[in-house]
Design an enzyme around this catalytic site. Structure first.
Site, PDB file in Angstrom:
ATOM      1  N   TRP A  57      70.940  13.356  31.052  1.00 55.63           N
ATOM      2  CA  TRP A  57      71.680  13.047  32.277  1.00 55.63           C
ATOM      3  C   TRP A  57      72.653  14.203  32.513  1.00 55.63           C
ATOM      4  CZ3 TRP A  57      71.755   8.360  35.314  1.00 55.63           C
ATOM      5  CH2 TRP A  57      72.650   8.397  36.387  1.00 55.63           C
TER       6      TRP A  57
ATOM      7  N   GLN B  41      80.830  14.429  27.903  1.00 53.42           N
ATOM      8  CA  GLN B  41      81.346  13.287  27.155  1.00 53.42           C
ATOM      9  C   GLN B  41      81.754  13.642  25.732  1.00 53.42           C
ATOM     10  OE1 GLN B  41      79.095   9.635  27.569  1.00 53.42           O
ATOM     11  NE2 GLN B  41      78.345  10.234  29.577  1.00 53.42           N
TER      12      GLN B  41
ATOM     13  N   LYS C 116      84.597  15.037  32.771  1.00 53.71           N
ATOM     14  CA  LYS C 116      85.072  13.745  32.270  1.00 53.71           C
ATOM     15  C   LYS C 116      86.336  13.847  31.412  1.00 53.71           C
ATOM     16  CE  LYS C 116      80.576  11.343  32.391  1.00 53.71           C
ATOM     17  NZ  LYS C 116      80.854  10.265  33.335  1.00 53.71           N
TER      18      LYS C 116
ATOM     19  N   ARG D 270      76.942   1.889  24.655  1.00 51.60           N
ATOM     20  CA  ARG D 270      77.676   3.137  24.466  1.00 51.60           C
ATOM     21  C   ARG D 270      79.148   2.772  24.287  1.00 51.60           C
ATOM     22  NH1 ARG D 270      76.413   7.095  29.263  1.00 51.60           N
ATOM     23  NH2 ARG D 270      76.671   5.226  30.528  1.00 51.60           N
TER      24      ARG D 270
ATOM     25  N   GLU E 125      72.733  18.075  26.179  1.00 49.16           N
ATOM     26  CA  GLU E 125      73.907  17.371  25.668  1.00 49.16           C
ATOM     27  C   GLU E 125      73.790  17.334  24.144  1.00 49.16           C
ATOM     28  OE1 GLU E 125      74.347  13.456  28.078  1.00 49.16           O
ATOM     29  OE2 GLU E 125      72.265  14.141  28.300  1.00 49.16           O
TER      30      GLU E 125
ATOM     31  N   ASP F 100      76.062  20.868  27.834  1.00 55.11           N
ATOM     32  CA  ASP F 100      76.806  19.966  28.708  1.00 55.11           C
ATOM     33  C   ASP F 100      77.627  19.031  27.816  1.00 55.11           C
ATOM     34  OD1 ASP F 100      77.707  17.978  30.395  1.00 55.11           O
ATOM     35  OD2 ASP F 100      75.738  17.475  31.221  1.00 55.11           O
TER      36      ASP F 100
END
Length: 445
Positions: free
Chosen positions: A137, A246, A272, A406, A210, A243
């Site tokens: 994502w 998070q 974020k 999560r 990620e 990336d």
């Protein structure tokens, strides 16, 4: 009657809002503070996902509140060709945290930062093919959406030309196995790049990844994988884009997740966590790549590039993370949370796996732990029950995967709040097993 059942509110929401994915929670949120959000009845709801994984310091942190108030009174937004002190200072602070990534571009959202990173990689390499993981994502815009494979691909027409995917390594459901049944990620990676090479037209520009695939179900890249992936990229003249929307700014117990693996990406994107809930993102790269991009006319001129207000917030975030030792706290509190979730795995057969790093953990719900059959219905029931009892957890629901929670509470969460969350999860599993029915109002990506 609960104030959350305000018919006027819900009727107006139904009449005027464009629905953008999943169902809304059955509550009207009036305020938030620390690790909790509060509904219309002023009921506290423990936020185990830090908003949309963004409220790294919890909600309404005093330093963020004061910074916003002060900066709005000075200068919040400027013509994109103007520079302010917070922008230059934040760029310098970030560069100091990530050696070799000396050049920084400040933007608004994670998707925007990935758009800029991919655009830069294409320009510098002179190529256009972008590879990503099959459960990735990276955003909902343009090429970021084309590199997003976990959801949202059907019905929107062609993706960007040159969009390629490889399987994401999954230690819980390994595709390639060693003799002992564990994941053979090296063979899987070799096989994946054989497929990439067979599909490529000779224009491989970059791989975007990620370190922990969050929307893919908290799939952590095994130790050594990133270094091997970087080598694959170098052999093909590709750039490696990480990336860390998070995983960045301390959440995994390192300032950046890639530090554990002893590598440095060619381009790093942050979002974020760096904005503590406000829209701030960053693209970081080496001086060599930036110089080449600039020489070739790199263009990413947007309305809110280099805005001083979010930059000032980013500086406050870094200050708090350093002063309160939140990177170390993510490690210690993460270990406590992992142990608590692992104890639930021992108690309940439906908890198939606990995985992740620091304060970014995943809990997968299954029908059968031996065969690892996903149980979407039970996962949904547990999520609904948890929310009813005062705990917000985000659940990933993807084909071929169970309900994967999560769990990413603020780095400022207390031990008492962590214990409360674990208690509610246990109670919700008990209630979900008893009812084992799906209910409305489950949070979605």
């Amino acid at each position: 009657m609960s104030k959350n059942q305000d018919r006027g509110f819900w009727n107006a929401a139904q009449k005027h809002l464009i629905r953008y994915g999943g169902a809304f929670e059955p509550a009207i949120i009036e305020r938030a503070a620390g690790s909790f959000v509060y509904d219309a009845d002023d009921k506290p709801i423990l936020d185990f996902t830090s908003g949309q994984m963004s409220a790294l310091l919890g909600h309404s942190h005093p330093r963020i509140v004061s910074t916003v108030s002060r900066q709005v009174g000075q200068v919040a937004h400027l013509f994109s060709g103007m520079l302010s002190r917070p922008v230059v200072e934040l760029a310098g602070r970030l560069a100091a945290l990530a050696p070799r990534l000396d050049r920084v571009l400040l933007l608004s959202t994670g998707a925007e930062s990935n758009e800029a990173a991919i655009r830069m990689a294409k320009l510098v390499t002179g190529k256009h093919e972008i590879v990503a993981f099959s459960k990735s994502w990276h955003g909902m815009t343009g090429v970021a959406a084309s590199a997003t494979y976990s959801a949202g691909r059907k019905g929107y027409g062609p993706a960007a030309v040159g969009s390629l995917a490889i399987p994401a390594p999954n230690s819980f459901r390994p595709r390639f196995k060693h003799a002992d049944g564990s994941l053979d990620w090296q063979t899987e990676l070799d096989d994946a790049f054989d497929l990439v090479d067979s599909q490529s037209t000779g224009n491989l520009a970059a791989f975007v990844a990620e370190p922990i695939l969050s929307s893919g179900g908290i799939l952590e890249l095994p130790q050594g994988y990133l270094a091997a992936l970087q080598q694959k990229c170098r052999e093909r003249g590709m750039l490696l884009i990480l990336d860390e929307a998070q995983t960045g700014i301390g959440r995994t117990g390192h300032m950046f997740a890639f530090e554990r693996d002893g590598i440095t990406p060619d381009i790093l994107t942050l979002s974020k966590t760096i904005g503590a809930g406000l829209p701030l993102s960053a693209v970081m790269t080496t001086a060599e790549i930036e110089e080449e991009a600039h020489a070739k006319g790199f263009l990413f001129y947007t309305t809110h590039v280099s805005d001083p207000l979010p930059a000032a917030v980013g500086l406050a975030v870094l200050d708090v993370v350093e002063e309160e030792k939140l990177v170390e706290r993510a490690r210690s509190m993460g270990a406590k949370l992992f142990a608590g979730l692992s104890s639930l795995k021992q108690r309940y057969e439906c908890v198939g796996d606990v995985r992740g790093r620091g304060l970014l953990l995943g809990v997968e719900i299954v029908k059968d732990r031996k065969d690892r059959v996903p149980d979407h219905q039970l996962g949904a029931a547990i999520a609904a029950e948890a929310f009813r009892r005062g705990l917000s957890m985000n659940i990933v629901k993807l084909p071929g995967m169970g309900g994967v929670f999560r769990i990413a509470p603020p780095l400022t969460i207390s031990e008492e709040e962590l214990d409360l969350g674990l208690k509610i999860i246990a109670e919700s599993i008990e209630a979900g097993l008893a009812a084992n029915t799906s209910r409305p109002g489950i949070a979605a990506e």
